[in-house]
Write a protein that holds these residues in place. Structure first.
Motif, PDB file in Angstrom:
ATOM      1  N   ALA A  63      41.343  45.942  39.595  1.00  0.00           N
ATOM      2  CA  ALA A  63      41.315  45.399  40.475  1.00  0.00           C
ATOM      3  C   ALA A  63      41.476  43.722  40.482  1.00  0.00           C
ATOM      4  O   ALA A  63      41.184  43.443  39.158  1.00  0.00           O
ATOM      5  CB  ALA A  63      40.141  45.879  41.463  1.00  0.00           C
ATOM      6  N   SER A  64      41.581  43.480  42.067  1.00  0.00           N
ATOM      7  CA  SER A  64      41.869  42.363  41.830  1.00  0.00           C
ATOM      8  C   SER A  64      40.933  41.652  40.584  1.00  0.00           C
ATOM      9  O   SER A  64      39.786  41.343  41.009  1.00  0.00           O
ATOM     10  CB  SER A  64      41.818  41.540  42.737  1.00  0.00           C
ATOM     11  OG  SER A  64      42.020  40.128  42.854  1.00  0.00           O
ATOM     12  N   ASN A  65      40.793  40.207  39.632  1.00  0.00           N
ATOM     13  CA  ASN A  65      39.803  39.922  38.899  1.00  0.00           C
ATOM     14  C   ASN A  65      38.786  40.568  38.386  1.00  0.00           C
ATOM     15  O   ASN A  65      37.142  40.859  37.867  1.00  0.00           O
ATOM     16  CB  ASN A  65      39.021  38.355  39.750  1.00  0.00           C
ATOM     17  CG  ASN A  65      40.110  37.981  40.374  1.00  0.00           C
ATOM     18  OD1 ASN A  65      41.103  36.956  39.255  1.00  0.00           O
ATOM     19  ND2 ASN A  65      39.931  37.200  41.185  1.00  0.00           N
ATOM     20  N   GLN A  66      39.636  42.135  37.694  1.00  0.00           N
ATOM     21  CA  GLN A  66      38.087  43.157  37.472  1.00  0.00           C
ATOM     22  C   GLN A  66      38.772  44.134  36.193  1.00  0.00           C
ATOM     23  O   GLN A  66      40.424  44.375  36.321  1.00  0.00           O
ATOM     24  CB  GLN A  66      37.391  44.347  38.689  1.00  0.00           C
ATOM     25  CG  GLN A  66      36.867  44.756  38.303  1.00  0.00           C
ATOM     26  CD  GLN A  66      37.168  46.183  39.529  1.00  0.00           C
ATOM     27  OE1 GLN A  66      37.015  47.045  39.180  1.00  0.00           O
ATOM     28  NE2 GLN A  66      35.983  45.711  40.590  1.00  0.00           N
ATOM     29  N   GLY A  67      38.121  44.632  35.433  1.00  0.00           N
ATOM     30  CA  GLY A  67      38.778  44.385  34.635  1.00  0.00           C
ATOM     31  C   GLY A  67      37.424  46.047  34.403  1.00  0.00           C
ATOM     32  O   GLY A  67      37.405  46.409  34.594  1.00  0.00           O
ATOM     33  N   GLN A  68      38.819  46.809  33.858  1.00  0.00           N
ATOM     34  CA  GLN A  68      38.560  48.379  33.749  1.00  0.00           C
ATOM     35  C   GLN A  68      38.119  48.912  31.981  1.00  0.00           C
ATOM     36  O   GLN A  68      39.245  48.903  31.486  1.00  0.00           O
ATOM     37  CB  GLN A  68      38.400  50.027  34.617  1.00  0.00           C
ATOM     38  CG  GLN A  68      37.289  50.888  34.272  1.00  0.00           C
ATOM     39  CD  GLN A  68      37.998  51.782  35.306  1.00  0.00           C
ATOM     40  OE1 GLN A  68      38.896  51.663  35.500  1.00  0.00           O
ATOM     41  NE2 GLN A  68      37.034  53.230  35.131  1.00  0.00           N
ATOM     42  N   GLY A  99      40.902  35.261  33.019  1.00  0.00           N
ATOM     43  CA  GLY A  99      40.104  35.142  34.944  1.00  0.00           C
ATOM     44  C   GLY A  99      39.788  36.418  35.528  1.00  0.00           C
ATOM     45  O   GLY A  99      39.170  36.220  37.287  1.00  0.00           O
ATOM     46  N   TRP A 100      39.270  37.329  34.568  1.00  0.00           N
ATOM     47  CA  TRP A 100      38.506  38.450  35.510  1.00  0.00           C
ATOM     48  C   TRP A 100      36.940  37.651  35.818  1.00  0.00           C
ATOM     49  O   TRP A 100      36.372  37.580  34.559  1.00  0.00           O
ATOM     50  CB  TRP A 100      38.168  39.535  34.643  1.00  0.00           C
ATOM     51  CG  TRP A 100      39.765  39.800  34.301  1.00  0.00           C
ATOM     52  CD1 TRP A 100      40.954  39.726  35.420  1.00  0.00           C
ATOM     53  CD2 TRP A 100      40.635  40.335  34.081  1.00  0.00           C
ATOM     54  NE1 TRP A 100      42.445  39.885  34.670  1.00  0.00           N
ATOM     55  CE2 TRP A 100      42.245  41.267  34.205  1.00  0.00           C
ATOM     56  CE3 TRP A 100      40.431  41.889  32.696  1.00  0.00           C
ATOM     57  CZ2 TRP A 100      43.386  42.292  33.204  1.00  0.00           C
ATOM     58  CZ3 TRP A 100      41.202  43.048  32.452  1.00  0.00           C
ATOM     59  CH2 TRP A 100      42.516  43.169  32.642  1.00  0.00           C
ATOM     60  N   ASN A 101      36.827  38.293  36.639  1.00  0.00           N
ATOM     61  CA  ASN A 101      35.428  37.912  37.245  1.00  0.00           C
ATOM     62  C   ASN A 101      34.132  39.383  36.774  1.00  0.00           C
ATOM     63  O   ASN A 101      32.714  38.843  36.875  1.00  0.00           O
ATOM     64  CB  ASN A 101      34.335  37.055  38.373  1.00  0.00           C
ATOM     65  CG  ASN A 101      35.414  38.416  39.402  1.00  0.00           C
ATOM     66  OD1 ASN A 101      35.257  38.947  39.016  1.00  0.00           O
ATOM     67  ND2 ASN A 101      35.890  37.181  40.466  1.00  0.00           N
ATOM     68  N   GLU A 102      34.673  40.248  36.588  1.00  0.00           N
ATOM     69  CA  GLU A 102      33.201  41.345  36.346  1.00  0.00           C
ATOM     70  C   GLU A 102      34.398  42.314  35.482  1.00  0.00           C
ATOM     71  O   GLU A 102      35.590  43.276  35.519  1.00  0.00           O
ATOM     72  CB  GLU A 102      33.386  41.982  37.042  1.00  0.00           C
ATOM     73  CG  GLU A 102      34.041  42.321  38.393  1.00  0.00           C
ATOM     74  CD  GLU A 102      33.447  43.293  39.473  1.00  0.00           C
ATOM     75  OE1 GLU A 102      32.259  43.106  39.612  1.00  0.00           O
ATOM     76  OE2 GLU A 102      34.233  43.620  40.568  1.00  0.00           O
ATOM     77  N   ILE A 103      32.980  43.005  34.850  1.00  0.00           N
ATOM     78  CA  ILE A 103      34.441  44.512  33.963  1.00  0.00           C
ATOM     79  C   ILE A 103      33.151  45.863  34.631  1.00  0.00           C
ATOM     80  O   ILE A 103      31.981  45.547  34.911  1.00  0.00           O
ATOM     81  CB  ILE A 103      33.785  44.318  32.553  1.00  0.00           C
ATOM     82  CG1 ILE A 103      34.730  43.170  32.127  1.00  0.00           C
ATOM     83  CG2 ILE A 103      34.488  45.782  31.828  1.00  0.00           C
ATOM     84  CD1 ILE A 103      34.326  43.069  29.974  1.00  0.00           C
ATOM     85  N   VAL A 104      33.848  46.872  34.707  1.00  0.00           N
ATOM     86  CA  VAL A 104      33.311  48.037  34.966  1.00  0.00           C
ATOM     87  C   VAL A 104      34.047  48.820  33.740  1.00  0.00           C
ATOM     88  O   VAL A 104      34.634  48.822  33.564  1.00  0.00           O
ATOM     89  CB  VAL A 104      33.721  48.229  36.760  1.00  0.00           C
ATOM     90  CG1 VAL A 104      33.228  47.528  37.671  1.00  0.00           C
ATOM     91  CG2 VAL A 104      35.738  49.093  36.662  1.00  0.00           C
ATOM     92  N   LEU A 105      32.986  49.984  34.495  1.00  0.00           N
ATOM     93  CA  LEU A 105      33.294  51.109  32.514  1.00  0.00           C
ATOM     94  C   LEU A 105      32.785  52.121  33.390  1.00  0.00           C
ATOM     95  O   LEU A 105      31.482  52.039  34.270  1.00  0.00           O
ATOM     96  CB  LEU A 105      32.907  50.649  31.705  1.00  0.00           C
ATOM     97  CG  LEU A 105      31.526  50.410  31.433  1.00  0.00           C
ATOM     98  CD1 LEU A 105      30.485  51.444  31.559  1.00  0.00           C
ATOM     99  CD2 LEU A 105      31.272  49.325  30.012  1.00  0.00           C
TER     100      LEU A 105
END
Length: 146
Positions: A63-68, A99-105
């Motif tokens: 997603a915008s600014n989010q890594g998985q 510049g991603w501000n969060e990571i999900v997994l």
């Protein structure tokens, strides 16, 4: 231990072989099921020592600014030795540099304590893989320095 991005055919073969042996083979999944359709769009990290692959993982923008982060696998005889922690730290640094501000997994139930130790928190119970492996959606906010 060295962390690299797989480049050569041999490195990719070893990368996917470890992913298969840890994440798919124990559940009798077919060879090839460890390869996802969007591999070319992901950041890949592998930990190696003495020409042996110790661990692997991948991350993509979800997603915008989010890594998985997906497909984290550490060789059975290397678990608990800091390999997974080093891989996750490297992925977090790459996410921050983008510049991603969060990571999900999506963490397997047995991996939840590991991710909690790295600052991730459970958002919700998610899916049941292969009819038996409960997963949990986890998230971590990144500290972006200006």
């Amino acid at each position: 231990m060295e962390l690299i991005n797989p480049q050569t055919e041999a490195q990719w073969k070893a990368y996917f072989a470890l992913r298969y042996s840890v994440l798919r083979e124990p559940w009798n999944q077919p060879l090839g099921s460890e390869i996802l359709t969007d591999e070319q769009d992901a950041i890949h990290i592998m930990a190696i020592a003495n020409n042996e692959v110790l661990g692997v993982a991948r991350m993509h923008e979800s997603a915008s600014n989010q890594g998985q982060v997906r497909c984290v696998a550490v060789a059975t005889d290397q678990q608990g030795k800091g390999v997974g922690k080093a891989i996750m730290h490297a992925l977090e640094e790459q996410a921050e540099s983008k510049g991603w501000n969060e990571i999900v997994l999506e963490a397997r139930e047995n991996a939840v304590p590991f991710y909690k130790s790295l600052g991730y928190h459970i958002e919700q119970e998610s899916y049941l893989l292969f009819g038996e492996i409960q997963h949990y959606r986890m998230k971590k906010a990144l500290n972006l320095s200006e």
